[in-house]
Design an enzyme around this catalytic site. Sequence first.
Site, PDB file in Angstrom:
ATOM      1  N   TYR A  97     -43.741  33.739 -41.876  1.00  0.00           N
ATOM      2  CA  TYR A  97     -44.283  32.484 -42.403  1.00  0.00           C
ATOM      3  C   TYR A  97     -44.538  31.468 -41.287  1.00  0.00           C
ATOM      4  O   TYR A  97     -45.656  31.014 -41.088  1.00  0.00           O
ATOM      5  CB  TYR A  97     -43.295  31.863 -43.400  1.00  0.00           C
ATOM      6  CG  TYR A  97     -43.180  32.612 -44.705  1.00  0.00           C
ATOM      7  CD1 TYR A  97     -42.429  33.776 -44.793  1.00  0.00           C
ATOM      8  CD2 TYR A  97     -43.810  32.158 -45.856  1.00  0.00           C
ATOM      9  CE1 TYR A  97     -42.302  34.470 -45.990  1.00  0.00           C
ATOM     10  CE2 TYR A  97     -43.691  32.848 -47.060  1.00  0.00           C
ATOM     11  CZ  TYR A  97     -42.934  33.998 -47.121  1.00  0.00           C
ATOM     12  OH  TYR A  97     -42.825  34.677 -48.304  1.00  0.00           O
ATOM     13  N   ASP A 126     -37.932  44.777 -49.966  1.00  0.00           N
ATOM     14  CA  ASP A 126     -37.515  43.735 -50.904  1.00  0.00           C
ATOM     15  C   ASP A 126     -36.243  43.032 -50.473  1.00  0.00           C
ATOM     16  O   ASP A 126     -35.796  42.097 -51.115  1.00  0.00           O
ATOM     17  CB  ASP A 126     -37.303  44.341 -52.299  1.00  0.00           C
ATOM     18  CG  ASP A 126     -38.632  44.661 -52.950  1.00  0.00           C
ATOM     19  OD1 ASP A 126     -39.590  43.904 -52.724  1.00  0.00           O
ATOM     20  OD2 ASP A 126     -38.716  45.678 -53.649  1.00  0.00           O
ATOM     21  N   GLU A 172     -48.556  36.040 -44.968  1.00  0.00           N
ATOM     22  CA  GLU A 172     -47.790  34.797 -45.101  1.00  0.00           C
ATOM     23  C   GLU A 172     -48.093  33.751 -44.025  1.00  0.00           C
ATOM     24  O   GLU A 172     -48.144  32.563 -44.322  1.00  0.00           O
ATOM     25  CB  GLU A 172     -46.291  35.102 -45.151  1.00  0.00           C
ATOM     26  CG  GLU A 172     -45.875  35.947 -46.358  1.00  0.00           C
ATOM     27  CD  GLU A 172     -46.162  35.304 -47.720  1.00  0.00           C
ATOM     28  OE1 GLU A 172     -46.422  34.093 -47.781  1.00  0.00           O
ATOM     29  OE2 GLU A 172     -46.147  36.053 -48.725  1.00  0.00           O
ATOM     30  N   MET A 182     -45.132  33.270 -56.779  1.00  0.00           N
ATOM     31  CA  MET A 182     -45.714  34.589 -56.513  1.00  0.00           C
ATOM     32  C   MET A 182     -47.198  34.508 -56.856  1.00  0.00           C
ATOM     33  O   MET A 182     -47.567  34.116 -57.966  1.00  0.00           O
ATOM     34  CB  MET A 182     -44.985  35.656 -57.355  1.00  0.00           C
ATOM     35  CG  MET A 182     -45.553  37.056 -57.214  1.00  0.00           C
ATOM     36  SD  MET A 182     -45.361  37.690 -55.514  1.00  0.00           S
ATOM     37  CE  MET A 182     -46.870  38.655 -55.353  1.00  0.00           C
ATOM     38  N   GLU A 183     -48.008  34.917 -55.881  1.00  0.00           N
ATOM     39  CA  GLU A 183     -49.445  34.690 -55.931  1.00  0.00           C
ATOM     40  C   GLU A 183     -50.210  35.671 -56.818  1.00  0.00           C
ATOM     41  O   GLU A 183     -51.263  36.173 -56.415  1.00  0.00           O
ATOM     42  CB  GLU A 183     -49.994  34.734 -54.508  1.00  0.00           C
ATOM     43  CG  GLU A 183     -49.909  36.112 -53.792  1.00  0.00           C
ATOM     44  CD  GLU A 183     -48.609  36.356 -53.024  1.00  0.00           C
ATOM     45  OE1 GLU A 183     -47.583  35.768 -53.395  1.00  0.00           O
ATOM     46  OE2 GLU A 183     -48.624  37.135 -52.057  1.00  0.00           O
ATOM     47  N   HIS A 229     -49.514  26.720 -51.405  1.00  0.00           N
ATOM     48  CA  HIS A 229     -49.218  27.995 -50.746  1.00  0.00           C
ATOM     49  C   HIS A 229     -49.723  29.172 -51.595  1.00  0.00           C
ATOM     50  O   HIS A 229     -50.476  30.027 -51.102  1.00  0.00           O
ATOM     51  CB  HIS A 229     -47.705  28.103 -50.508  1.00  0.00           C
ATOM     52  CG  HIS A 229     -47.281  29.398 -49.889  1.00  0.00           C
ATOM     53  ND1 HIS A 229     -47.080  29.540 -48.539  1.00  0.00           N
ATOM     54  CD2 HIS A 229     -47.033  30.626 -50.428  1.00  0.00           C
ATOM     55  CE1 HIS A 229     -46.733  30.788 -48.270  1.00  0.00           C
ATOM     56  NE2 HIS A 229     -46.690  31.465 -49.410  1.00  0.00           N
ATOM     57  N   HIS A 234     -52.997  31.937 -51.007  1.00  0.00           N
ATOM     58  CA  HIS A 234     -52.955  33.407 -51.032  1.00  0.00           C
ATOM     59  C   HIS A 234     -54.194  34.005 -51.723  1.00  0.00           C
ATOM     60  O   HIS A 234     -54.487  35.188 -51.538  1.00  0.00           O
ATOM     61  CB  HIS A 234     -51.716  33.904 -51.782  1.00  0.00           C
ATOM     62  CG  HIS A 234     -50.496  34.082 -50.931  1.00  0.00           C
ATOM     63  ND1 HIS A 234     -50.486  34.871 -49.794  1.00  0.00           N
ATOM     64  CD2 HIS A 234     -49.233  33.601 -51.064  1.00  0.00           C
ATOM     65  CE1 HIS A 234     -49.249  34.860 -49.281  1.00  0.00           C
ATOM     66  NE2 HIS A 234     -48.477  34.091 -50.021  1.00  0.00           N
TER      67      HIS A 234
HETATM   68  N1  BES Z   1     -45.562  36.437 -51.887  1.00  0.00           N
HETATM   69  C1  BES Z   1     -44.502  35.535 -51.642  1.00  0.00           C
HETATM   70  C2  BES Z   1     -43.221  35.940 -52.332  1.00  0.00           C
HETATM   71  C3  BES Z   1     -42.683  37.311 -51.930  1.00  0.00           C
HETATM   72  C4  BES Z   1     -42.665  37.711 -50.605  1.00  0.00           C
HETATM   73  C5  BES Z   1     -42.192  38.171 -52.896  1.00  0.00           C
HETATM   74  C6  BES Z   1     -42.185  38.973 -50.264  1.00  0.00           C
HETATM   75  C7  BES Z   1     -41.698  39.425 -52.551  1.00  0.00           C
HETATM   76  C8  BES Z   1     -41.701  39.829 -51.226  1.00  0.00           C
HETATM   77  C9  BES Z   1     -44.864  34.106 -52.037  1.00  0.00           C
HETATM   78  O1  BES Z   1     -46.175  33.760 -51.760  1.00  0.00           O
HETATM   79  C10 BES Z   1     -44.035  33.174 -51.219  1.00  0.00           C
HETATM   80  O2  BES Z   1     -44.197  33.172 -50.034  1.00  0.00           O
HETATM   81  N2  BES Z   1     -43.198  32.387 -51.857  1.00  0.00           N
HETATM   82  C11 BES Z   1     -42.396  31.389 -51.197  1.00  0.00           C
HETATM   83  C12 BES Z   1     -43.144  30.089 -51.264  1.00  0.00           C
HETATM   84  C13 BES Z   1     -42.942  29.145 -50.149  1.00  0.00           C
HETATM   85  C14 BES Z   1     -43.115  29.733 -48.783  1.00  0.00           C
HETATM   86  C15 BES Z   1     -43.852  27.948 -50.325  1.00  0.00           C
HETATM   87  C16 BES Z   1     -41.075  31.298 -51.926  1.00  0.00           C
HETATM   88  O3  BES Z   1     -40.936  31.955 -52.962  1.00  0.00           O
HETATM   89  O4  BES Z   1     -40.184  30.588 -51.495  1.00  0.00           O
HETATM   90 ZN    ZN Z   2     -46.480  33.483 -49.644  1.00  0.00          ZN
END
Ligand code: BES
Ligand code: ZN
Length: 647
Positions: A412, A404, A345, A297-298, A322, A326
């Site tokens: 992505y 959520d 994303e 989480m960024e 990744h 962000h």
């Molecule tokens: N910001 C996201 C995580 C997120 C997205 C939390 C939507 C809540 C709602 C984070 O940057 C992310 O994309 N994480 C991915 C990483 C992967 C794509 C490298 C994960 O957690 O798998």
């Molecule tokens: Zn992300």
Amino acid sequence: MRLLPIIAGILFLGTYSCKTKPTTPVNDQVVEDSSSNLLMQLNDPHSYSKPSECKVSHLDLDVTIDFDHEILVATAKWHLAPHKGNKVIFDTKGLEIEKVRCSDNKTCKYQLGSNDPMMGSALSIDISPETKYVSITYKTKPEAEALMWLQPEQTMGKTQPFMFTQSQAILARTWIPCQDGPGVRFTYNARVKTPKGLLAAMSATNPTTLNDSNIYHFEMKQPIPSYLMALVCGNLQFRSVGSRTGVYAEPELIDAAEYELGKMQTMLEKAEALYGPYLWERYDVVFLPPSFPFGGMENPRLTFATPTIITGDRSLTALIAHEMAHSWSGNLVTNATWNDFWLNEGFTVYFEQRIMEAVYGRDYSEMLALLSYQGLLDELEDFEKDSLINDTRLKLDLEGRNPDDAVSAIAYDKGYLFLRMLEENYGRTAFDAFLKQYFSDNAFKVMTTEKFVDYLNKNLLDTDKELAAKCKVEEWIYGTGLPANCPIIKSEKLAKIDQYINEYFLQANMDIGQIDTTGWTAHEYIYFVANLPQSIGREQMAVVDQYFHFTQSSNAEILGKWFQTAANHQYQQAYGAMEDFLISVGRRKFLTPIYKALCQTPEGWELAQKIYTKARPNYHAVSRKTIENLLEKTQPHSVAQHKGGNG
Ligand code: BES
Ligand code: ZN
């Protein structure tokens, strides 16, 4: 399903003045963005706040972390931007409001609206145009969804408790009353009181050592949206990795963590060389316990990360690239609503790929791209099966749905492929110059899909209109599925794996011992496991396992794919290790496919239910909800009837 979702309409942000006409309907306000003099519409169906009437500008947060009661006891003093209205509205969910004070009155009147299971309740505070700030004293509840409270035995060290927050997408309101939409930015200071011996860290300037007062001070000078508010507290140590980079982890993990992130400073420098200066000063990572529901989480200045990327060989650190990316796409240029989530994303995956290419070379980054592409194809198939084809558009319409619930590969990886298609058509030099300018022109602002298309037309596509027509931008963004001009990803290394799979499994013309794994990286193994043929039987899985030892792998990506196959084919020899994995790891990306595979048969469903009961305390609310929904949806008829019969 892993459908992410959210918001509808065109939200907006920036630093605008509060000059709306009082007659304008609430969800359709035209406001002026003073930074760009654009007229914009505000509409965020996932927030009760009305920032166009009164918007916050700065937060002073005072928090005491109470591990005994698993609550935060806090005061949020919100400074307000100049306004003409007589109300300021915050989002809250499950907060116990104790009192509200205003700058001009000692106490002021407030109303807490009715509770919606997704949105929570609006906290509406009476103010005057002279009110400079409002100060809200409150407590969270133990079940606050953003917060995860861990007992000592759920940590590596087993002696100290641990807590962390996860605010994205609309959970910040469960630990701070706030204007909880990505279109409202604010700066913050915080004072956090911890139990003795535990360090606190936030998405802000951070301490690196314990102090005797047990009080820690934080400052975030750059304005951020509420979904980037973050707090972690535990037995944490800090190690520097480079001049602007470092890592926090439990003492038992800190050496491994430091090694795993050894390339982080290089990543940061490569990122800056690509798309301009890093504007957040430091970039640190904190490794949380395996309960963390995401890979990463960024949170600005301090990415929160799963320990499941620590393998000892740095093979899963694309995740760090990744979250670091962000810092530009998302944290600087922010999606205006969750309908525009692909702007966060998709750009981040593109940027991540470019960082990985710069650090490890094109062969390596193409392996990563191909693995993700396969994941995207699988999800596209699922969307079709579930008649959710509209969710394969980049620009979504998620009004009334919970953001959520899930995140799909569309934002992505379709987002990534779209940007790669533009790069391939306009050339890397022109595309890189465009992206760099995009980040600098739009820093600390929000972006809607429509505004992006406009910017893209003016700054890239209009340079060659004939080429622009071939790119089919509208189809990519507003159409379903993958357009015909989708880039082709080529990996010689993974083609070699395809060859082995074909010869060993399909042609059956070689012995397993002839599969030469010399020089394979983790990604070749991951690809091999992900591409085992559907026709594989239990006996063949046992042969593969004996040769590759996948059940005992120390790489979570390999385990995730292997256990999914094991559950699909009832390969019981892996079930012990699979159960341990499901109980100890709370990362939703791994849990969902394995539980899904188990739930295909009534016996598998029973086992999944049994494992979930044991695992539940180790899962964050976000993962609990996903798995509970899945178990409910797939509950076999006989079990449902049985339960119903028992009342
Ligand atoms: N910001 C996201 C995580 C997120 C997205 C939390 C939507 C809540 C709602 C984070 O940057 C992310 O994309 N994480 C991915 C990483 C992967 C794509 C490298 C994960 O957690 O798998
Ligand atoms: Zn992300």
